[in-house]
Design a protein around this motif. Sequence first.
Motif, mmCIF file in Angstrom:
data_model
loop_
_atom_site.group_PDB
_atom_site.id
_atom_site.type_symbol
_atom_site.label_atom_id
_atom_site.label_comp_id
_atom_site.label_asym_id
_atom_site.label_seq_id
_atom_site.Cartn_x
_atom_site.Cartn_y
_atom_site.Cartn_z
ATOM 1 N N GLU A 12 0.834 -1.196 0.000
ATOM 2 C CA GLU A 12 0.000 0.000 0.000
ATOM 3 C C GLU A 12 0.870 1.248 0.000
ATOM 4 O OE1 GLU A 12 -2.852 0.157 3.137
ATOM 5 O OE2 GLU A 12 -3.739 -1.806 2.654
ATOM 6 N N ARG A 13 0.221 2.357 -0.305
ATOM 7 C CA ARG A 13 0.869 3.658 -0.124
ATOM 8 C C ARG A 13 0.424 4.215 1.219
ATOM 9 N NH1 ARG A 13 3.840 5.656 -3.926
ATOM 10 N NH2 ARG A 13 3.816 4.684 -5.987
ATOM 11 N N ARG A 14 1.408 4.502 2.065
ATOM 12 C CA ARG A 14 1.153 5.012 3.405
ATOM 13 C C ARG A 14 1.968 6.275 3.630
ATOM 14 N NH1 ARG A 14 -2.725 1.849 6.106
ATOM 15 N NH2 ARG A 14 -1.737 2.471 8.064
ATOM 16 N N SER A 15 1.533 7.069 4.590
ATOM 17 C CA SER A 15 2.237 8.308 4.905
ATOM 18 C C SER A 15 3.234 8.060 6.034
ATOM 19 C CB SER A 15 1.247 9.392 5.315
ATOM 20 O OG SER A 15 1.927 10.586 5.646
ATOM 21 N N PHE A 16 4.483 8.408 5.785
ATOM 22 C CA PHE A 16 5.534 8.344 6.794
ATOM 23 C C PHE A 16 6.128 9.739 6.931
ATOM 24 C CE2 PHE A 16 5.138 4.112 5.061
ATOM 25 C CZ PHE A 16 5.272 3.273 6.160
ATOM 26 N N ASP A 17 5.922 10.338 8.099
ATOM 27 C CA ASP A 17 6.403 11.703 8.334
ATOM 28 C C ASP A 17 5.928 12.656 7.238
ATOM 29 O OD1 ASP A 17 7.779 10.952 10.670
ATOM 30 O OD2 ASP A 17 9.490 10.270 9.479
ATOM 31 N N GLY A 18 4.674 12.470 6.813
ATOM 32 C CA GLY A 18 4.079 13.346 5.823
ATOM 33 C C GLY A 18 4.440 13.040 4.386
ATOM 34 N N VAL A 19 5.195 11.962 4.156
ATOM 35 C CA VAL A 19 5.605 11.585 2.800
ATOM 36 C C VAL A 19 4.899 10.292 2.406
ATOM 37 C CG1 VAL A 19 7.532 10.988 1.296
ATOM 38 C CG2 VAL A 19 7.847 12.679 3.119
ATOM 39 N N ASP A 20 4.255 10.297 1.248
ATOM 40 C CA ASP A 20 3.538 9.133 0.732
ATOM 41 C C ASP A 20 4.539 8.131 0.164
ATOM 42 O OD1 ASP A 20 1.104 7.753 0.087
ATOM 43 O OD2 ASP A 20 1.446 8.296 -2.009
ATOM 44 N N ARG A 21 4.561 6.909 0.721
ATOM 45 C CA ARG A 21 5.554 5.916 0.301
ATOM 46 C C ARG A 21 4.924 4.541 0.194
ATOM 47 N NH1 ARG A 21 10.955 6.749 3.860
ATOM 48 N NH2 ARG A 21 11.644 5.219 2.320
ATOM 49 N N LEU A 22 5.557 3.684 -0.600
ATOM 50 C CA LEU A 22 5.163 2.284 -0.629
ATOM 51 C C LEU A 22 5.455 1.651 0.722
ATOM 52 C CD1 LEU A 22 6.699 1.164 -4.051
ATOM 53 C CD2 LEU A 22 4.273 1.548 -3.571
ATOM 54 N N ALA A 23 4.628 0.670 1.108
ATOM 55 C CA ALA A 23 4.834 0.022 2.395
ATOM 56 C C ALA A 23 4.259 -1.389 2.384
ATOM 57 C CB ALA A 23 4.188 0.839 3.513
ATOM 58 N N THR A 24 4.845 -2.243 3.231
ATOM 59 C CA THR A 24 4.318 -3.581 3.484
ATOM 60 C C THR A 24 4.236 -3.779 4.994
ATOM 61 O OG1 THR A 24 6.527 -4.616 3.475
ATOM 62 C CG2 THR A 24 5.331 -4.518 1.357
ATOM 63 N N ARG A 25 3.454 -4.769 5.401
ATOM 64 C CA ARG A 25 3.349 -5.104 6.826
ATOM 65 C C ARG A 25 4.430 -6.116 7.189
ATOM 66 N NH1 ARG A 25 -2.455 -5.321 5.988
ATOM 67 N NH2 ARG A 25 -3.548 -3.798 7.282
ATOM 68 N N GLY A 26 5.211 -5.813 8.228
ATOM 69 C CA GLY A 26 6.219 -6.761 8.672
ATOM 70 C C GLY A 26 7.216 -6.110 9.608
ATOM 71 N N GLU A 27 8.044 -6.938 10.217
ATOM 72 C CA GLU A 27 9.090 -6.439 11.094
ATOM 73 C C GLU A 27 10.132 -5.681 10.271
ATOM 74 O OE1 GLU A 27 9.504 -6.610 14.456
ATOM 75 O OE2 GLU A 27 7.434 -7.354 14.499
#
Length: 209
Positions: free
Chosen positions: A9-24
Amino acid sequence: MTDLPDGVERRSFDGVDRLATRGEPVYGEPTDDEWRAWDPDRSKLGAMLELGVETGLAGGENVLYLGAAAGTTVSHVADFAGPTYAVEFAPRPMRDCLDAAESRGNLFPLLKDARKPETYAHVVEPVDVLIQDVATRGQARVARTNARFLRDDGRLLVAIKARSEDVTRDPESVFEDVLDDLRADYEVLATERLSPYHDDHLSVVARPR
């Protein structure tokens, strides 16, 4: 922009839209609850998804990943894929890849040479996707010799490194030669340079002939 695989998914990290996956987390990437940012500057497949390359990935596929290194990209793959076989020949990065596998029951690191698929043929089941990121000459040969594991309707996703083939030649000429070699066993569906994330790299999406 093409559709992302289920589990990416695309998620916001510190206000920046980035690709992301769930995991450690694996390599110090930013996290938000169970989500971890996928850095395209450190991942050829991440760059392909960021650039909108039509990879054909849907999520849940069986994967053979060649050139797993320390597990940066293959850990993200295992977050959204099914059984994921991670081949790496160097012992030091393999130790890090083993650490990444501790929290991922579907990630199977193999200390093997991708140029010698016969050494792991007894372990790897047929896969839906072959992902290749190896820094060696003969990258097309590696993809062709590992085609034995790929299902008839599967996909090859490869990042061709021009400088690993021949540092003295023009990258475009190198890419043409590698693609010609690949076409002996694969139908090339799409190609795209991975700039600005990775210089002198060409992404290739192909399927078995």
